[in-house]
Design a protein around this motif. Structure first.
Motif, PDB file in Angstrom:
ATOM      1  N   ASP A   1      16.590  39.632  29.630  1.00  0.00           N
ATOM      2  CA  ASP A   1      17.572  40.628  30.074  1.00  0.00           C
ATOM      3  C   ASP A   1      17.373  40.976  31.537  1.00  0.00           C
ATOM      4  OD1 ASP A   1      18.686  40.775  27.528  1.00  0.00           O
ATOM      5  OD2 ASP A   1      17.424  42.462  26.930  1.00  0.00           O
ATOM      6  N   ASP A   2      16.124  40.859  32.014  1.00  0.00           N
ATOM      7  CA  ASP A   2      15.784  41.176  33.400  1.00  0.00           C
ATOM      8  C   ASP A   2      15.341  39.905  34.104  1.00  0.00           C
ATOM      9  OD1 ASP A   2      16.235  43.789  32.713  1.00  0.00           O
ATOM     10  OD2 ASP A   2      14.150  44.426  32.846  1.00  0.00           O
ATOM     11  N   ILE A   3      16.026  39.599  35.227  1.00  0.00           N
ATOM     12  CA  ILE A   3      15.659  38.416  35.998  1.00  0.00           C
ATOM     13  C   ILE A   3      15.437  38.804  37.455  1.00  0.00           C
ATOM     14  CG2 ILE A   3      16.767  36.753  34.454  1.00  0.00           C
ATOM     15  CD1 ILE A   3      19.150  36.640  36.298  1.00  0.00           C
ATOM     16  N   SER A   4      14.630  38.035  38.132  1.00  0.00           N
ATOM     17  CA  SER A   4      14.367  38.215  39.561  1.00  0.00           C
ATOM     18  C   SER A   4      15.022  37.052  40.294  1.00  0.00           C
ATOM     19  CB  SER A   4      12.863  38.201  39.833  1.00  0.00           C
ATOM     20  OG  SER A   4      12.228  39.255  39.157  1.00  0.00           O
ATOM     21  N   VAL A   5      15.851  37.391  41.286  1.00  0.00           N
ATOM     22  CA  VAL A   5      16.569  36.382  42.059  1.00  0.00           C
ATOM     23  C   VAL A   5      16.161  36.509  43.516  1.00  0.00           C
ATOM     24  CG1 VAL A   5      18.832  35.592  42.853  1.00  0.00           C
ATOM     25  CG2 VAL A   5      18.536  36.336  40.481  1.00  0.00           C
ATOM     26  N   ALA A   6      15.786  35.394  44.119  1.00  0.00           N
ATOM     27  CA  ALA A   6      15.412  35.354  45.531  1.00  0.00           C
ATOM     28  C   ALA A   6      16.496  34.633  46.326  1.00  0.00           C
ATOM     29  CB  ALA A   6      14.080  34.641  45.707  1.00  0.00           C
ATOM     30  N   VAL A   7      16.965  35.299  47.383  1.00  0.00           N
ATOM     31  CA  VAL A   7      17.899  34.702  48.338  1.00  0.00           C
ATOM     32  C   VAL A   7      17.416  35.062  49.748  1.00  0.00           C
ATOM     33  CG1 VAL A   7      19.922  34.532  46.826  1.00  0.00           C
ATOM     34  CG2 VAL A   7      19.518  36.652  48.066  1.00  0.00           C
ATOM     35  N   PRO A   8      16.271  34.516  50.154  1.00  0.00           N
ATOM     36  CA  PRO A   8      15.714  34.895  51.453  1.00  0.00           C
ATOM     37  C   PRO A   8      16.543  34.408  52.637  1.00  0.00           C
ATOM     38  CG  PRO A   8      14.454  33.107  50.496  1.00  0.00           C
ATOM     39  CD  PRO A   8      15.426  33.561  49.452  1.00  0.00           C
ATOM     40  N   ARG A   9      17.250  33.302  52.449  1.00  0.00           N
ATOM     41  CA  ARG A   9      18.080  32.739  53.518  1.00  0.00           C
ATOM     42  C   ARG A   9      19.346  32.150  52.915  1.00  0.00           C
ATOM     43  NH1 ARG A   9      15.875  32.047  58.637  1.00  0.00           N
ATOM     44  NH2 ARG A   9      13.690  32.623  58.740  1.00  0.00           N
ATOM     45  N   ARG A  10      20.335  31.949  53.780  1.00  0.00           N
ATOM     46  CA  ARG A  10      21.565  31.308  53.314  1.00  0.00           C
ATOM     47  C   ARG A  10      21.212  29.927  52.761  1.00  0.00           C
ATOM     48  NH1 ARG A  10      26.281  30.452  55.126  1.00  0.00           N
ATOM     49  NH2 ARG A  10      26.770  30.731  52.955  1.00  0.00           N
ATOM     50  N   GLY A  11      21.863  29.556  51.677  1.00  0.00           N
ATOM     51  CA  GLY A  11      21.648  28.246  51.073  1.00  0.00           C
ATOM     52  C   GLY A  11      20.474  28.181  50.112  1.00  0.00           C
ATOM     53  N   TYR A  12      19.803  29.315  49.858  1.00  0.00           N
ATOM     54  CA  TYR A  12      18.616  29.358  48.992  1.00  0.00           C
ATOM     55  C   TYR A  12      18.932  30.256  47.808  1.00  0.00           C
ATOM     56  CZ  TYR A  12      13.596  30.029  47.839  1.00  0.00           C
ATOM     57  OH  TYR A  12      12.365  30.060  47.229  1.00  0.00           O
ATOM     58  N   PHE A  13      18.581  29.800  46.607  1.00  0.00           N
ATOM     59  CA  PHE A  13      18.746  30.613  45.404  1.00  0.00           C
ATOM     60  C   PHE A  13      17.751  30.138  44.362  1.00  0.00           C
ATOM     61  CE2 PHE A  13      20.162  31.700  41.231  1.00  0.00           C
ATOM     62  CZ  PHE A  13      20.864  32.891  41.349  1.00  0.00           C
ATOM     63  N   LYS A  14      16.846  31.008  43.975  1.00  0.00           N
ATOM     64  CA  LYS A  14      15.926  30.714  42.879  1.00  0.00           C
ATOM     65  C   LYS A  14      15.815  31.946  42.003  1.00  0.00           C
ATOM     66  CE  LYS A  14      13.285  27.033  44.967  1.00  0.00           C
ATOM     67  NZ  LYS A  14      11.980  26.470  45.247  1.00  0.00           N
ATOM     68  N   ALA A  15      15.605  31.722  40.714  1.00  0.00           N
ATOM     69  CA  ALA A  15      15.515  32.828  39.765  1.00  0.00           C
ATOM     70  C   ALA A  15      14.448  32.544  38.714  1.00  0.00           C
ATOM     71  CB  ALA A  15      16.859  33.045  39.081  1.00  0.00           C
ATOM     72  N   ILE A  16      13.793  33.616  38.274  1.00  0.00           N
ATOM     73  CA  ILE A  16      12.838  33.566  37.175  1.00  0.00           C
ATOM     74  C   ILE A  16      13.063  34.791  36.294  1.00  0.00           C
ATOM     75  CG2 ILE A  16      11.058  32.279  38.430  1.00  0.00           C
ATOM     76  CD1 ILE A  16       9.562  34.965  38.830  1.00  0.00           C
ATOM     77  N   ALA A  17      12.544  34.744  35.081  1.00  0.00           N
ATOM     78  CA  ALA A  17      12.536  35.935  34.240  1.00  0.00           C
ATOM     79  C   ALA A  17      11.601  36.952  34.884  1.00  0.00           C
ATOM     80  CB  ALA A  17      12.063  35.591  32.831  1.00  0.00           C
ATOM     81  N   ALA A  18      11.940  38.217  34.766  1.00  0.00           N
ATOM     82  CA  ALA A  18      11.096  39.261  35.360  1.00  0.00           C
ATOM     83  C   ALA A  18       9.691  39.245  34.749  1.00  0.00           C
ATOM     84  CB  ALA A  18      11.747  40.628  35.204  1.00  0.00           C
ATOM     85  N   GLU A  19       9.604  38.926  33.501  1.00  0.00           N
ATOM     86  CA  GLU A  19       8.310  38.786  32.827  1.00  0.00           C
ATOM     87  C   GLU A  19       8.063  37.295  32.634  1.00  0.00           C
ATOM     88  OE1 GLU A  19       6.229  41.334  31.862  1.00  0.00           O
ATOM     89  OE2 GLU A  19       7.619  42.707  32.861  1.00  0.00           O
ATOM     90  N   THR A  20       7.097  36.769  33.354  1.00  0.00           N
ATOM     91  CA  THR A  20       6.819  35.335  33.289  1.00  0.00           C
ATOM     92  C   THR A  20       5.331  35.102  33.487  1.00  0.00           C
ATOM     93  OG1 THR A  20       7.621  33.176  34.047  1.00  0.00           O
ATOM     94  CG2 THR A  20       7.253  34.855  35.742  1.00  0.00           C
ATOM     95  N   SER A  21       4.932  33.853  33.507  1.00  0.00           N
ATOM     96  CA  SER A  21       3.508  33.548  33.681  1.00  0.00           C
ATOM     97  C   SER A  21       3.051  33.922  35.086  1.00  0.00           C
ATOM     98  CB  SER A  21       3.248  32.061  33.437  1.00  0.00           C
ATOM     99  OG  SER A  21       3.715  31.290  34.521  1.00  0.00           O
ATOM    100  N   ARG A  22       1.778  34.200  35.191  1.00  0.00           N
ATOM    101  CA  ARG A  22       1.186  34.579  36.480  1.00  0.00           C
ATOM    102  C   ARG A  22       1.374  33.477  37.517  1.00  0.00           C
ATOM    103  NH1 ARG A  22      -4.857  36.964  37.300  1.00  0.00           N
ATOM    104  NH2 ARG A  22      -4.806  37.043  39.560  1.00  0.00           N
ATOM    105  N   ASP A  23       1.111  32.223  37.121  1.00  0.00           N
ATOM    106  CA  ASP A  23       1.219  31.112  38.065  1.00  0.00           C
ATOM    107  C   ASP A  23       2.650  30.935  38.570  1.00  0.00           C
ATOM    108  OD1 ASP A  23      -1.482  30.587  37.860  1.00  0.00           O
ATOM    109  OD2 ASP A  23      -1.243  28.953  36.421  1.00  0.00           O
TER     110      ASP A  23
END
Length: 186
Positions: A121-143
């Motif tokens: 239900d909760d995800i973390s999305v990174a868009v540090p620069r134009r053309g970049y998009f990555k997402a993970i579950a808010a609760e995920t493995s440490r690594d």
């Protein structure tokens, strides 16, 4: 709408973007009109660059709403290419590499699909620069969590080929942005 050129799309920019002081049409995504942190501008996608729509006092509220609605519609018509990486049962989605990858943050159907892919239900999305998009579950493995942070920090700090948007991540709960945060490794 709003001039001649290619299709219009929403474009994420940071609050220090020079287009703001030169009259580009924008809405704050984070911050206020007076102190924007991250903005949504609108631009024509031309063959070699983006041509930003300039604000005009001739635009009424209906015209402004129509411009943003058309830009959103065009964004949601983009065929999205992405990869899902499985790290020991924890997943990362990478949709980087397209002109409007970072704007997928605004793509409601894709964000809803991410919740299913990442089984969260909760995800973390990174868009540090134009053309970049990555997402993970808010609760995920440490690594995976630490690697995700390292990747977006490196992209934000070192990749000078694309304009910066946001240091940190957007926390999305059930399809809506609820917070912007800088994550720390653990």
């Amino acid at each position: 709408l709003a001039g001649d050129g290619g299709k219009i799309y929403p474009v994420l920019r940071d609050g220090n973007w020079v287009g703001i002081s030169h009259g580009a049409l924008f809405q704050p995504l984070v911050g206020t009109f007076e102190q924007p942190k991250i903005v949504v501008a609108v631009a024509h996608d031309m063959p070699t660059n983006l041509v930003y729509i300039q604000y005009s006092s001739d635009f009424g509220i209906d015209a402004l709403n129509a411009i943003y609605a058309q830009a959103q519609k065009n964004l949601e018509e983009i065929e999205i290419e992405y990869e899902v990486f499985n790290y020991e049962g924890h997943f990362e989605v990478n949709a980087s590499g397209h002109e409007f990858s970072s704007e997928l943050l605004l793509h409601k159907p894709f964000i809803n699909k991410l919740h299913k892919i990442l089984n969260s239900d909760d995800i973390s999305v990174a868009v540090p620069r134009r053309g970049y998009f990555k997402a993970i579950a808010a609760e995920t493995s440490r690594d995976l969590y630490n690697g995700f942070i390292e990747e977006y920090e490196t992209a934000y700090e070192l990749d000078s080929s694309r304009p910066q948007i946001a240091k940190g991540v957007f926390i999305i709960r059930n399809g809506k942005i609820v917070q912007r945060a800088e994550l720390e490794k653990y």
